[in-house]
Scaffold this active site. Sequence first.
Site, mmCIF file in Angstrom:
data_model
loop_
_atom_site.group_PDB
_atom_site.id
_atom_site.type_symbol
_atom_site.label_atom_id
_atom_site.label_comp_id
_atom_site.label_asym_id
_atom_site.label_seq_id
_atom_site.Cartn_x
_atom_site.Cartn_y
_atom_site.Cartn_z
ATOM 1 N N LYS A 247 0.841 -1.199 0.000
ATOM 2 C CA LYS A 247 0.000 0.000 0.000
ATOM 3 C C LYS A 247 0.876 1.247 0.000
ATOM 4 C CE LYS A 247 -3.932 -1.729 2.746
ATOM 5 N NZ LYS A 247 -5.013 -1.528 1.768
ATOM 6 N N ARG A 321 -10.314 -11.449 2.635
ATOM 7 C CA ARG A 321 -11.211 -12.506 2.148
ATOM 8 C C ARG A 321 -10.525 -13.873 2.207
ATOM 9 N NH1 ARG A 321 -11.979 -9.353 -3.431
ATOM 10 N NH2 ARG A 321 -11.471 -7.666 -2.012
HETATM 11 N N1 BES Z 1 -7.920 -3.560 4.544
HETATM 12 C C1 BES Z 1 -8.194 -3.210 3.196
HETATM 13 C C2 BES Z 1 -9.502 -2.475 3.028
HETATM 14 C C3 BES Z 1 -9.583 -1.108 3.632
HETATM 15 C C4 BES Z 1 -9.259 0.003 2.885
HETATM 16 C C5 BES Z 1 -10.042 -0.943 4.902
HETATM 17 C C6 BES Z 1 -9.357 1.248 3.424
HETATM 18 C C7 BES Z 1 -10.141 0.298 5.445
HETATM 19 C C8 BES Z 1 -9.796 1.409 4.701
HETATM 20 C C9 BES Z 1 -8.243 -4.452 2.319
HETATM 21 O O1 BES Z 1 -7.458 -5.515 2.729
HETATM 22 C C10 BES Z 1 -7.809 -4.042 0.956
HETATM 23 O O2 BES Z 1 -6.739 -3.532 0.843
HETATM 24 N N2 BES Z 1 -8.644 -4.240 -0.045
HETATM 25 C C11 BES Z 1 -8.318 -3.888 -1.380
HETATM 26 C C12 BES Z 1 -8.881 -4.955 -2.269
HETATM 27 C C13 BES Z 1 -8.423 -4.867 -3.708
HETATM 28 C C14 BES Z 1 -6.936 -5.103 -3.822
HETATM 29 C C15 BES Z 1 -9.188 -5.885 -4.520
HETATM 30 C C16 BES Z 1 -8.952 -2.539 -1.695
HETATM 31 O O3 BES Z 1 -10.054 -2.261 -1.228
HETATM 32 O O4 BES Z 1 -8.319 -1.755 -2.402
HETATM 33 ZN ZN ZN Z 2 -5.461 -5.415 2.100
#
Ligand code: BES
Ligand code: ZN
Length: 463
Positions: A247, A321
């Site tokens: 990230k 997931r």
């Molecule tokens: N933990 C994150 C989701 C999240 C984002 C929670 C912002 C709280 C605030 C999750 O694991 C994630 O990064 N999801 C990705 C999924 C994508 C790569 C398909 C996302 O939402 O960008």
């Molecule tokens: Zn994530």
Amino acid sequence: MKIHIAKTCPTQAVWMPATLSGLPQEIRKELRLQLQSKPVAAVPSLGLVPQLAVACAQGHDADDMLAIRRRAGVIAQVVTTRKRLAYESDNNPVNIRQTVMGFIQGAYTFDRYKSAHSTCLKQCDLLGISGRAARAAVREGEIIGNATSFCRDLINTPAADLGPADFVREAKKACKGTGLRLRILDEAACQKKKMGALLAVGAASAADRRARLLVVEWNGKNTTRKKDFIALCGKGVVFDTGGLNIKPGRSMQLMRKDMGGAATVLSAMIALAQLNGKQSIRAYLPLVENSISAEAFRPGDVLTAADGTTIEIGNTDAEGRLALADAMCLAKQEGAQKLVTVATLTGAAMVALGRIHVPIMGDQDIVDQLSHAATSSGEKVWQLPMDDDHKTMVRGKMADLTNSDGSGEAGCITAGAFLSYFAGNLPFAHCDISPASWQNKQHALGPAGATGVLVSTLVDAFR
Ligand code: BES
Ligand code: ZN
Ligand code: ZN
């Protein structure tokens, strides 16, 4: 915060009477004037009444549970300096419960890392409470309110101080004496169960922060068939770096909150036990850190979940997931009759609905059950569509499923669709709390930070 049922109004308190009619005219006038520009007004008593000060607040729509809760939350945040509030309540149990939850939430602070503690409301004396139903409502509000504070504490705590093992320790401490049974599957036990998805997410974490799965059981007394239970699966990613699909800095800043689903489910379980819930419920909480090292799982890897489903990795940042998939497999193996997932699962949830409404999706019966519980407990949920067209979108090219198709289309829903595969034929619903579990600014129910959203809804839905 202490909630106290009082017969008389203590003099060392800010007094909030139910109506202004009996007050000296000077006080009444000043309060009314202030109320024209503020939701809560307070004036020093000037020796006209024995209390330190007198306060009043704008009214609310009688049927709007969230409005009642927020009003109490605002009062708690305004009446802080004198630390004690004497609040004259009506004797309606529904309002009382909501008001007590609001006071506790409004007075919430997270200051354990500060050298100077903040001034917040320490005690609320409730006046005008009589009868069993009203007293029970006070207790219920306290139980759910305190569970919400526990949830907020867990989420607010820095990841360095709350790894998987710390989470388990806190859970043990909090569950003591509640009648909840705890089981911990350590990494070796997860290996034995072939939880290839959960283990991959934890593969890059330090030795003392490896993946584990915490199971919390509540055996309801009135369950007809002893073995029937509902499974609540909560995402417990103690920190989400994104993995090799790392990230960017801003997106990683708050990723200590990525165990919010597990915190929410655990807190609801504690409240359900304290309220002696009738139904049997089990929490399945995968606790894991999505970290980075040479052992990390990679984009393009294929993982095998405990039920044999193969998953190709489109993005290591879609890790929640994966962890939940194995938790759901175990819940199913152990005989769950229904599955509900609660998770900070996607950034797309924020784009879809913002920070107030929690997106929910899945089988209509459970979605309805959650919606009604949210309305009665003063929270907002909103159903998103999830059907076969979405389920098609998470089919893999070389494996059964993909954890991310890379399109970003309907991101919140496809995450739910992915999880639905692991529910099989069982009734299933999914709640994405990623936006609503955190507020960036002070709000009616407390300071910036974790909110504890959905604790009260889960309690009302599954008690
Ligand atoms: N933990 C994150 C989701 C999240 C984002 C929670 C912002 C709280 C605030 C999750 O694991 C994630 O990064 N999801 C990705 C999924 C994508 C790569 C398909 C996302 O939402 O960008
Ligand atoms: Zn994530
Ligand atoms: Zn995550």
